[in-house]
Design a protein around this motif. Structure first.
Motif, PDB file in Angstrom:
ATOM      1  N   ARG A 150       0.475  -1.300   0.152  1.00 25.66           N
ATOM      2  CA  ARG A 150       0.381  -0.130   0.270  1.00 25.66           C
ATOM      3  C   ARG A 150       0.686   1.201  -0.012  1.00 25.66           C
ATOM      4  NH1 ARG A 150      -5.514  -0.900   0.810  1.00 25.66           N
ATOM      5  NH2 ARG A 150      -5.899  -2.684   1.357  1.00 25.66           N
ATOM      6  N   CYS A 177       1.381   3.644   1.910  1.00 26.39           N
ATOM      7  CA  CYS A 177       1.209   4.626   3.358  1.00 26.39           C
ATOM      8  C   CYS A 177       2.712   5.841   3.098  1.00 26.39           C
ATOM      9  CB  CYS A 177       0.345   4.016   4.081  1.00 26.39           C
ATOM     10  SG  CYS A 177      -1.126   2.854   4.349  1.00 26.39           S
ATOM     11  N   PHE A 206       3.233   7.524   5.392  1.00 33.07           N
ATOM     12  CA  PHE A 206       4.078   7.740   6.617  1.00 33.07           C
ATOM     13  C   PHE A 206       5.122   6.576   6.544  1.00 33.07           C
ATOM     14  CE2 PHE A 206      -0.746   6.709   7.060  1.00 33.07           C
ATOM     15  CZ  PHE A 206      -0.170   5.226   7.696  1.00 33.07           C
ATOM     16  N   CYS A 207       4.900   5.546   6.333  1.00 36.17           N
ATOM     17  CA  CYS A 207       5.090   4.189   6.563  1.00 36.17           C
ATOM     18  C   CYS A 207       5.858   3.523   5.806  1.00 36.17           C
ATOM     19  CB  CYS A 207       3.579   3.097   6.655  1.00 36.17           C
ATOM     20  SG  CYS A 207       4.315   1.545   7.460  1.00 36.17           S
ATOM     21  N   ILE A 257       7.395  -0.425   6.592  1.00 36.09           N
ATOM     22  CA  ILE A 257       7.398  -1.303   6.205  1.00 36.09           C
ATOM     23  C   ILE A 257       7.065  -1.844   5.438  1.00 36.09           C
ATOM     24  CG2 ILE A 257       5.200  -3.285   6.847  1.00 36.09           C
ATOM     25  CD1 ILE A 257       6.054  -2.345   9.878  1.00 36.09           C
ATOM     26  N   PRO A 258       6.358  -1.425   3.906  1.00 37.53           N
ATOM     27  CA  PRO A 258       6.705  -1.699   3.053  1.00 37.53           C
ATOM     28  C   PRO A 258       8.316  -1.775   2.363  1.00 37.53           C
ATOM     29  CG  PRO A 258       4.746  -0.121   2.929  1.00 37.53           C
ATOM     30  CD  PRO A 258       5.633  -0.655   4.049  1.00 37.53           C
ATOM     31  N   GLN A 303       0.816  -7.303   7.870  1.00 41.65           N
ATOM     32  CA  GLN A 303      -0.054  -6.207   7.647  1.00 41.65           C
ATOM     33  C   GLN A 303      -1.128  -5.641   6.836  1.00 41.65           C
ATOM     34  OE1 GLN A 303       2.480  -4.818   9.039  1.00 41.65           O
ATOM     35  NE2 GLN A 303       4.628  -6.464   8.765  1.00 41.65           N
ATOM     36  N   GLN A 363      -7.941  -3.478   6.594  1.00 43.23           N
ATOM     37  CA  GLN A 363      -7.587  -2.206   6.413  1.00 43.23           C
ATOM     38  C   GLN A 363      -9.375  -1.815   6.426  1.00 43.23           C
ATOM     39  OE1 GLN A 363      -5.501   0.514   6.587  1.00 43.23           O
ATOM     40  NE2 GLN A 363      -3.987  -1.074   7.073  1.00 43.23           N
ATOM     41  N   ARG A 410      -4.333   6.795   1.241  1.00 50.81           N
ATOM     42  CA  ARG A 410      -5.233   5.733   1.522  1.00 50.81           C
ATOM     43  C   ARG A 410      -6.028   5.790   1.237  1.00 50.81           C
ATOM     44  NH1 ARG A 410      -2.701   2.909   6.336  1.00 50.81           N
ATOM     45  NH2 ARG A 410      -5.502   2.780   6.762  1.00 50.81           N
TER      46      ARG A 410
END
Ligand code: SF4
Length: 466
Positions: free
Chosen positions: A172, A174, A176-177, A179-180, A214, A253, A292
């Motif tokens: 995804r 996003c 701010f993230c 994680i990916p 996730q 989500q 998002r």
């Protein structure tokens, strides 16, 4: 990498300190439930290969730290914990090589080798399957350890609830993230693997399966069979049913809440009517800047639909304040929305400027003082709602899974969690009277509450329930 630390020197190790005995591994896990699962799998791989798990670093031959790098603060905490262990080692534990695993090595890669000489080896998430080889190498074992006993399933859970990963990675992005970038592209774990793990966990005494990833709502979309989460819930429930256990699903989500999934949450008896949907924000402009999508109206109608269609639905969410460009009005709108929906549980985050993410480059960053003030505003409302939601259960007679025994000033008490409390995050039920063992599902009358905690007594017979 913008974290700070001091340098120290790494000692070398050779096999076990106790002569011919199997080497002992000490594990320290930081971060979320997903990391707990990864540590558990590494522990099982090492145990299978003949290593022994040790509860105490002083008694170990090697320490494995599974790190978190979701936020800069988590990275800092992971590095501090590593340095703390290195310091204890240098000041008395003795010869204890440290293997750093998980998100920090995934995120910062080769940079770390020069920056952290205290660490003997780095194992990114994607390479954790090679943990036996790495630890053998670090310990200077000439021949690899040989497998002991039968091939046990890759979990070593002792409590009554177990997290089971159904996917990893995220597509995804996003804004701010990180994680990916840390965990890579989304991939679903095959259903057969998940069900086999669930089967072994239930056989081993677990009574609650908590499905995590996730982004659990898109499970199956990348598999050839094109199955979905609703189908998987039915399959997992089939494994759980003979034991009278529970299935809980976290981290969906909003887009993942299909009609099929809502029906599965409502109609499969083992699946708890509890859902964790991290919204982050409700304002359309903010959601769009976060990458998002969605709007306040869409979110409001989703939560209303869930409450209408699923009796007793328990809602958990996450809100983020202080994203770049967030105005006072937009921050207020989020507070207002959380109050309007009346989430049972809400986690609150202040936006953190993460290296390599799109939002880190946005010009209108919010100052820390404003973020703190907005965090407090949202937390106040979240807490008030959470305490009220907890208190509403007083007087109910509910099923509670026994998690353990705790010492109190008056002696000991049983501690467990009800179906509406996710383990480790939503509070607990403190049981004042009655007898039970860890893993039992008992019927409890809830007699009091304080903050997110409940007090209960075990109901011994059906007459008492009436
Ligand atoms: S959905 Fe967004 S916040 Fe969640 S892991 Fe993926 S990128 Fe991060």
């Amino acid at each position: 990498m913008s974290v700070t630390y001091e340098r120290r020197k790494v000692p070398q190790a050779q096999g076990s300190r106790r002569g011919g005995e199997a080497p002992r591994c000490y594990f320290l896990t930081l971060g979320c439930a997903k990391n707990e699962v990864d540590t558990d799998r590494m522990r099982a791989l090492l145990t299978r290969a003949g290593f022994v798990a040790s509860e105490d670093a002083r008694d170990a031959d090697v320490a494995l730290i599974n790190t978190c790098s979701f936020l800069a603060a988590a990275t800092q905490e992971s590095i501090e914990a590593t340095l703390q262990l290195a310091q204890e080692r240098d000041e008395g534990i003795g010869n204890l090589p440290i293997v750093m695993c998980g998100c920090v090595p995934s995120r910062y890669g080769e940079e770390l080798e020069d920056e952290l000489p205290e660490v003997a080896a780095f194992v990114p998430v994607q390479e954790e399957g090679r943990i036996v080889e790495v630890v053998s190498d670090v310990l200077g074992l000439v021949t690899p350890m040989s497998p002991q006993g039968t091939m046990s399933p890759l979990r070593t859970i002792e409590g009554a609830s177990a997290y089971v990963k159904i996917s990893d990675g995220c597509d995804r992005f996003c804004a701010f993230c990180a994680i990916p970038y840390i965990r890579g592209a989304y991939f679903s774990r095959p259903a057969a693997d998940i069900c086999s793990e669930v089967h072994h966990l239930m056989e081993g005494g677990v009574r609650e399966i908590v499905l995590i990833g996730q982004d659990t709502g898109v499970w199956g979309a990348d598999l050839d069979e094109r199955r979905d989460l609703a189908w998987l819930l039915e399959e997992v429930s089939r494994e759980v049913r003979p034991y009278g256990g529970w299935v809980r699903v976290l981290y969906l989500q909003p887009e993942g809440m299909t009609e099929r999934l809502i029906a599965a949450l409502r109609d499969i008896p083992e699946v708890l009517p509890y859902i964790d949907i991290p919204i982050q924000h409700c304002n359309e402009r903010m959601l769009s800047r976060m990458g998002r999508g969605g709007s306040r109206d869409e979110l409001a109608s989703l939560f209303a639909r869930l409450r209408e269609q699923i009796p007793g639905m328990v809602l958990r969410s996450t809100g983020m304040v202080g994203f770049p460009g967030e105005t006072e009005e937009e921050a207020d709108e989020l507070v207002d929305f959380v109050e309007e929906v009346g989430f049972d549980y809400t986690s609150v985050f202040a936006y953190s400027q993460e290296d390599g993410t799109a939002a880190a480059e946005m010009p209108d960053q919010i100052d820390e003082e404003t973020k703190l003030e907005r965090t407090q505003r949202l937390m106040d409302v979240a807490e008030q709602l959470g305490f009220q939601a907890t208190a509403r259960h007083v007087g109910e007679v509910v099923d509670v899974i026994i998690d353990g025994v705790e010492r109190t000033d008056e002696g000991t008490e049983l501690i467990g969690h009800a179906w509406f409390q996710a383990p480790d995050s939503d509070g607990a039920v403190h049981i004042e009277s009655g007898e039970a063992a860890v893993g039992d599902i008992v019927t409890c009358r809830l007699v009091d509450s304080f903050c997110y905690e409940l007090v209960g007594t075990i109901v011994e017979d059906a007459e008492e329930v009436a």
